[in-house]
Design a protein around this motif. Structure first.
Motif, mmCIF file in Angstrom:
data_model
loop_
_atom_site.group_PDB
_atom_site.id
_atom_site.type_symbol
_atom_site.label_atom_id
_atom_site.label_comp_id
_atom_site.label_asym_id
_atom_site.label_seq_id
_atom_site.Cartn_x
_atom_site.Cartn_y
_atom_site.Cartn_z
ATOM 1 N N UNK A 603 0.793 -1.229 0.000
ATOM 2 C CA UNK A 603 0.000 0.000 0.000
ATOM 3 C C UNK A 603 0.818 1.268 0.000
ATOM 4 N N UNK A 604 2.120 1.171 0.347
ATOM 5 C CA UNK A 604 2.940 2.383 0.431
ATOM 6 C C UNK A 604 3.966 2.467 -0.698
ATOM 7 N N UNK A 605 3.985 1.473 -1.607
ATOM 8 C CA UNK A 605 5.012 1.457 -2.644
ATOM 9 C C UNK A 605 4.807 2.533 -3.706
ATOM 10 N N UNK A 606 3.583 2.818 -4.067
ATOM 11 C CA UNK A 606 3.334 3.849 -5.069
ATOM 12 C C UNK A 606 4.051 3.539 -6.374
ATOM 13 N N UNK A 607 4.769 4.519 -6.899
ATOM 14 C CA UNK A 607 5.478 4.328 -8.169
ATOM 15 C C UNK A 607 6.637 3.360 -8.054
ATOM 16 N N UNK A 608 7.038 3.016 -6.833
ATOM 17 C CA UNK A 608 8.133 2.062 -6.650
ATOM 18 C C UNK A 608 7.729 0.640 -7.036
ATOM 19 N N UNK A 609 6.435 0.416 -7.277
ATOM 20 C CA UNK A 609 6.004 -0.888 -7.785
ATOM 21 C C UNK A 609 6.775 -1.248 -9.053
ATOM 22 N N UNK A 610 7.053 -0.253 -9.892
ATOM 23 C CA UNK A 610 7.751 -0.524 -11.151
ATOM 24 C C UNK A 610 9.153 -1.065 -10.895
ATOM 25 N N UNK A 611 9.846 -0.488 -9.890
ATOM 26 C CA UNK A 611 11.179 -0.980 -9.532
ATOM 27 C C UNK A 611 11.114 -2.432 -9.068
ATOM 28 N N UNK A 612 10.153 -2.696 -8.187
ATOM 29 C CA UNK A 612 10.025 -4.038 -7.607
ATOM 30 C C UNK A 612 9.686 -5.070 -8.673
ATOM 31 N N UNK A 613 8.698 -4.766 -9.504
ATOM 32 C CA UNK A 613 8.240 -5.745 -10.496
ATOM 33 C C UNK A 613 9.271 -5.953 -11.600
ATOM 34 N N UNK A 614 9.985 -4.890 -11.969
ATOM 35 C CA UNK A 614 11.048 -5.056 -12.962
ATOM 36 C C UNK A 614 12.111 -6.024 -12.448
ATOM 37 N N UNK A 615 12.493 -5.846 -11.191
ATOM 38 C CA UNK A 615 13.495 -6.738 -10.602
ATOM 39 C C UNK A 615 12.991 -8.174 -10.534
ATOM 40 N N UNK A 616 11.763 -8.346 -10.084
ATOM 41 C CA UNK A 616 11.199 -9.702 -9.990
ATOM 42 C C UNK A 616 11.101 -10.355 -11.376
ATOM 43 N N UNK A 617 10.758 -9.569 -12.385
ATOM 44 C CA UNK A 617 10.667 -10.109 -13.746
ATOM 45 C C UNK A 617 12.012 -10.653 -14.209
ATOM 46 N N UNK A 618 13.089 -9.925 -13.928
ATOM 47 C CA UNK A 618 14.414 -10.382 -14.332
ATOM 48 C C UNK A 618 14.835 -11.616 -13.535
ATOM 49 N N UNK A 619 14.525 -11.643 -12.244
ATOM 50 C CA UNK A 619 14.882 -12.809 -11.430
ATOM 51 C C UNK A 619 14.128 -14.052 -11.888
ATOM 52 N N UNK A 620 12.852 -13.888 -12.187
ATOM 53 C CA UNK A 620 12.037 -15.012 -12.659
ATOM 54 C C UNK A 620 12.600 -15.564 -13.966
ATOM 55 N N UNK A 621 13.043 -14.667 -14.838
ATOM 56 C CA UNK A 621 13.614 -15.091 -16.122
ATOM 57 C C UNK A 621 14.899 -15.886 -15.908
ATOM 58 N N UNK A 622 15.780 -15.380 -15.046
ATOM 59 C CA UNK A 622 17.054 -16.056 -14.801
ATOM 60 C C UNK A 622 16.825 -17.435 -14.195
ATOM 61 N N UNK A 623 15.819 -17.550 -13.323
ATOM 62 C CA UNK A 623 15.530 -18.831 -12.657
ATOM 63 C C UNK A 623 14.761 -19.790 -13.554
ATOM 64 N N UNK A 624 14.333 -19.323 -14.718
ATOM 65 C CA UNK A 624 13.652 -20.200 -15.656
ATOM 66 C C UNK A 624 12.196 -20.477 -15.315
ATOM 67 N N UNK A 625 11.550 -19.585 -14.542
ATOM 68 C CA UNK A 625 10.132 -19.752 -14.222
ATOM 69 C C UNK A 625 9.291 -19.206 -15.371
ATOM 70 N N UNK A 626 8.324 -20.010 -15.853
ATOM 71 C CA UNK A 626 7.494 -19.632 -16.994
ATOM 72 C C UNK A 626 6.020 -19.598 -16.599
ATOM 73 N N UNK A 627 5.219 -18.725 -17.259
ATOM 74 C CA UNK A 627 3.785 -18.637 -16.932
ATOM 75 C C UNK A 627 3.046 -19.912 -17.291
ATOM 76 N N UNK A 628 2.048 -20.221 -16.466
ATOM 77 C CA UNK A 628 1.159 -21.350 -16.754
ATOM 78 C C UNK A 628 -0.271 -20.843 -16.647
ATOM 79 N N UNK A 629 -1.224 -21.732 -16.616
ATOM 80 C CA UNK A 629 -2.633 -21.335 -16.595
ATOM 81 C C UNK A 629 -2.944 -20.529 -15.339
ATOM 82 N N UNK A 630 -3.743 -19.492 -15.517
ATOM 83 C CA UNK A 630 -4.152 -18.654 -14.397
ATOM 84 C C UNK A 630 -3.146 -17.598 -14.019
#
Length: 770
Positions: A603-630
């Motif tokens: 609730x307090x992240x505001x525009x910092x959500x972009x920083x957090x999600x960008x980082x998580x997106x890169x980590x997920x890619x490096x770890x080889x996690x891929x989207x599935x149903x839902x």
């Protein structure tokens, strides 16, 4: 357990023991000291009379105690060792059962004074003195001063055991007297206190306002020049002002009439911070560190510092200087000298406390080898000497002030927990947030003045805190130490977010994001954020901010648990990331903390959500996690092979846990308010748009944002009107972009086809129209 006053069994046992002591004293003194024998027998009869006539034996003993102690006092004057031991034992019995009056207490203090002057039974004297003063408050005025001086005199004895015992006794005695005043202050007085006249104090008069406990404190402070914080007692304030300036007068001469107590305290605190300078001897720096720690764990004191100094226009920024001084101290621990040897100036020589264990990929080499908790930075290895959970620690050097020679200080000795005091001032008494239950609470209504105070606390401290925490986080080789630093950083990010202070909030979030990614990892959004923060006025740039150049050392500090391909980024040219990248166990630990921040404090992240999600997106890619149903993310053998990710057994079991944490993060978005949800959706839409740009440039995009948009939308269908407009606008924009790209490619294809076929003018015009 029942008190001696109410328990007649205990009282009767006391009388029996006193009778035994008196009979023994009478037997020892009958030849050489008949007067002592006579008075001992007289007191035995008196004790029997008190036992018979009084229902409350202790209550009957107190009025007669001045007479009861006389044979013991006289016995100590004989200088006979056996008689003195009997007398001191009898006196201690009366004292421990609270059966002495003020007159009797005065007699006992005089007896102890005589023994001290003659050098007899020194340890017993100290023991009796502390029992007498700690049991109750019958020792007052001159007798109390006499007891204190007695202990000081014994502190200069020849025997080392006596010296150490006297030092401990003095500390305990002084502490008890001041605690008496605190206990008295808690009792509300019905009678109004008269206005204190400081002019009378200047000429040596005491005031009728100095009631019992205040008098003791008043006199003790006057003679000991002990700094205290009790501003409600103006007579104490006067001598605090006067005598504190006596202490620091060699530094700066000030007049009583022109300098306030606030200014004197400002000078004192500034001097204290200067003792942290690297050129000071290490024991002085650590001693100053302990004193600052004792100050920093008191929230009300920190509040007072900030209000009295940092918020004043022309005052020294004491709180800011404290934080920066502590941060500089931490940084200096990792400094190396050109000679490679430690010096009295306080500069740190590399590895002077030992050599780091042999490490391969962050793990110790050899069977049964357990790595010592430590910090390592630029070749300097410092074992972790002391940790301070929640501000609770026992001062080491402050307990050794009675020593003549300065003690040796371990490298890595740090005690600092300032962030908890700041948290207490802003949030009050709080408990840790439970993940998944982060429903927004109603904001506490505060005054404008309180709001200014809270903002000043953050403004004065966040730069120094961030620099110190970043260095410690980078240098840590121990999981528990890393977790403590991460917890402090999460706390500060949350506090900044609560106050809607975006710059410091984003600075702490950026630091967490960088710590989660591999070393040397290029991410434009984080680098630009760091540049913006470093340009802030008053920002302190520590060496920790250049640690990205220490990639090989980062891998030594923590075990490599995953190797994968970097995620292509639209803002960087093709091939900007060359070769695979490595994630360490510390990266995964920091990733968990980042997820925790987003989960518990979304609730307090505001525009910092972009920083957090960008980082998580890169980590997920490096770890080889891929989207599935839902919209959930999963890892399988096929996905890790296709993404060229190499996952060690150590982290393979964590992948489903990390995936579940990610899903819970977006599921918990249903608890966010509408504004916070908008920020989350906006960040996901930005990530999705960036991924589409990659696809248009013939590079494989991440579907992280699309999957999480789906997951977020599903759990927020009950308020679809909140997210409908931004999501549909984004999808339409993507659709138009795709359509435009298709048409553009078709036109390019037709143009090439015309040029290849070499058709006549009419056919060319027809194909162009087509």
């Amino acid at each position: 357990m029942a008190s001696p006053i109410k328990d007649q069994t205990v009282a009767k046992k006391l009388v029996e023991n006193l009778q035994t002591d008196l009979r023994g004293l009478s037997a020892e003194a009958k030849k050489k000291h008949p007067n002592i024998k006579e008075i001992s027998e007289k007191i035995q009869l008196k004790l029997r009379t008190i036992t018979v006539k009084n229902e409350g034996i202790i209550a009957g003993l107190i009025p007669a105690s001045a007479e009861i102690v006389q044979p013991f006092v006289m016995g100590c004057d004989t200088k006979n060792s056996k008689i003195m031991q009997i007398c001191l034992g009898g006196g201690q019995r009366l004292i421990s059962h609270e059966a002495v009056s003020m007159t009797a207490a005065d007699s006992i203090i005089s007896m102890l004074w005589n023994l001290m002057e003659s050098g007899q039974e020194e340890l017993k004297v100290l023991q009796t003195a502390i029992i007498l003063i700690t049991t109750n408050s019958v020792v007052q005025h001159e007798s109390l001063a006499k007891a204190l001086v007695l202990c000081f005199r014994l502190h200069f004895a020849k025997d080392s055991t006596t010296i150490n015992t006297a030092a401990a006794t003095i500390k305990q005695l002084v502490s008890i007297v001041f605690e008496r005043v605190l206990s008295e202050d808690r009792v509300k007085s019905q009678a109004p206190l008269e206005q204190m006249k400081l002019e009378e104090l200047k000429i040596g008069r005491t005031s009728s306002q100095l009631i019992l406990m205040h008098y003791e404190k008043f006199m003790m402070f006057k003679h000991l020049i002990r700094p205290i914080q009790h501003p409600q007692h103006s007579e104490i304030q006067f001598f605090a002002q006067k005598d504190t300036m006596i202490t620091i007068s060699p530094i700066k001469h000030c007049s009583e009439k022109t300098v306030s107590q606030t200014t004197e305290c400002e000078i004192f605190l500034s001097l204290l911070v200067k003792f942290l300078d690297p050129e000071k001897p290490s024991w002085q720096r650590c001693l100053a560190l302990e004193v600052l720690h004792k100050l920093s764990i008191q929230p009300e004191l920190i509040r007072c510092f900030c209000q009295s100094y940092d918020m004043k226009q022309h005052s020294t920024k004491i709180f800011r200087d404290m934080v920066n001084g502590l941060g500089s101290y931490i940084q200096s621990q990792f400094m190396t000298t050109s000679t490679g040897q430690g010096s009295q100036s306080g500069n740190k020589a590399p590895d002077i406390q030992g050599t780091p264990p042999a490490l391969v990929g962050g793990m110790p080499v050899g069977g049964g080898v357990t790595p010592q908790a430590a910090f390592m930075y630029r070749g300097v290895w410092i074992p972790l000497a002391i940790t301070v959970p929640q501000g609770q620690t026992k001062s080491m050097l402050l307990e050794l002030l009675d020593r003549v020679d300065p003690p040796a200080v371990q490298d890595g000795y740090v005690c600092w927990n300032l962030n908890r005091s700041v948290q207490f001032i802003i949030e009050g008494e709080t408990k840790d947030v439970t993940p998944g239950k982060n429903k927004p609470k109603a904001k506490k209504q505060i005054t404008d003045e309180e709001r200014k105070l809270q903002e000043e606390l953050i403004n004065s401290s966040w730069c120094g805190m961030l620099a110190a925490f970043s260095l410690l986080l980078d240098a840590s080789t121990d999981e528990s130490a890393t977790e403590a630093v991460l917890k402090a950083m999460k706390t500060y990010a949350n506090l900044c977010g609560q106050l809607e202070m975006t710059t410091p909030r984003d600075a702490f979030i950026t630091a967490l994001c960088k710590a989660s990614l591999p070393p040397h990892y290029t991410l434009t959004v984080l680098n630009s954020q760091s540049i913006a923060q470093s340009s802030q006025k008053g920002h302190m740039r520590f060496a920790s901010q250049d640690l990205q150049t220490q990639g090989s050392e980062a891998i030594e500090r923590s075990q490599v648990v995953a190797v994968g391909s970097p995620l292509p980024t639209a803002s960087l040219p093709v091939g900007a990331h060359q070769g695979p990248v490595m994630l360490t166990a510390k990266n995964i630990q920091c990733m968990r903390s980042l997820l925790s921040v987003a989960h518990c404090h979304g609730g307090i992240l505001g525009t910092a959500w972009h920083l957090v999600l960008t980082t998580l997106q890169h980590l997920v890619w490096i770890l080889g996690l891929k989207p599935s149903s839902g919209g959930t993310l999963k890892s399988s053998q096929n996905t890790t092979e296709s993404s060229n990710a190499v996952i060690t057994t150590a982290v393979m079991a964590d992948l489903p846990v990390l995936s579940a944490m990610l899903s819970r993060l977006f599921e918990s978005s249903q608890y966010l308010d509408d504004v916070a949800l908008h920020h989350l959706i906006d960040a996901l839409c930005k990530l999705s748009a960036e991924s589409m740009e990659l696809a248009f440039s013939n590079r494989e995009p991440s579907l992280f944002a699309v999957a999480k948009l789906l997951e977020t939308g599903l759990v927020n269908l009950s308020r679809v009107e909140v997210l409908w407009r931004p999501v549909t606008a984004h999808l339409l924009e993507i659709s138009y972009e795709i359509e435009y790209k298709i048409i553009k490619k078709m036109g390019t294809f037709l143009k090439k086809d015309i040029e290849k076929r070499g058709t006549d003018e009419h056919e060319t015009q027809f194909l162009r129209v087509k």
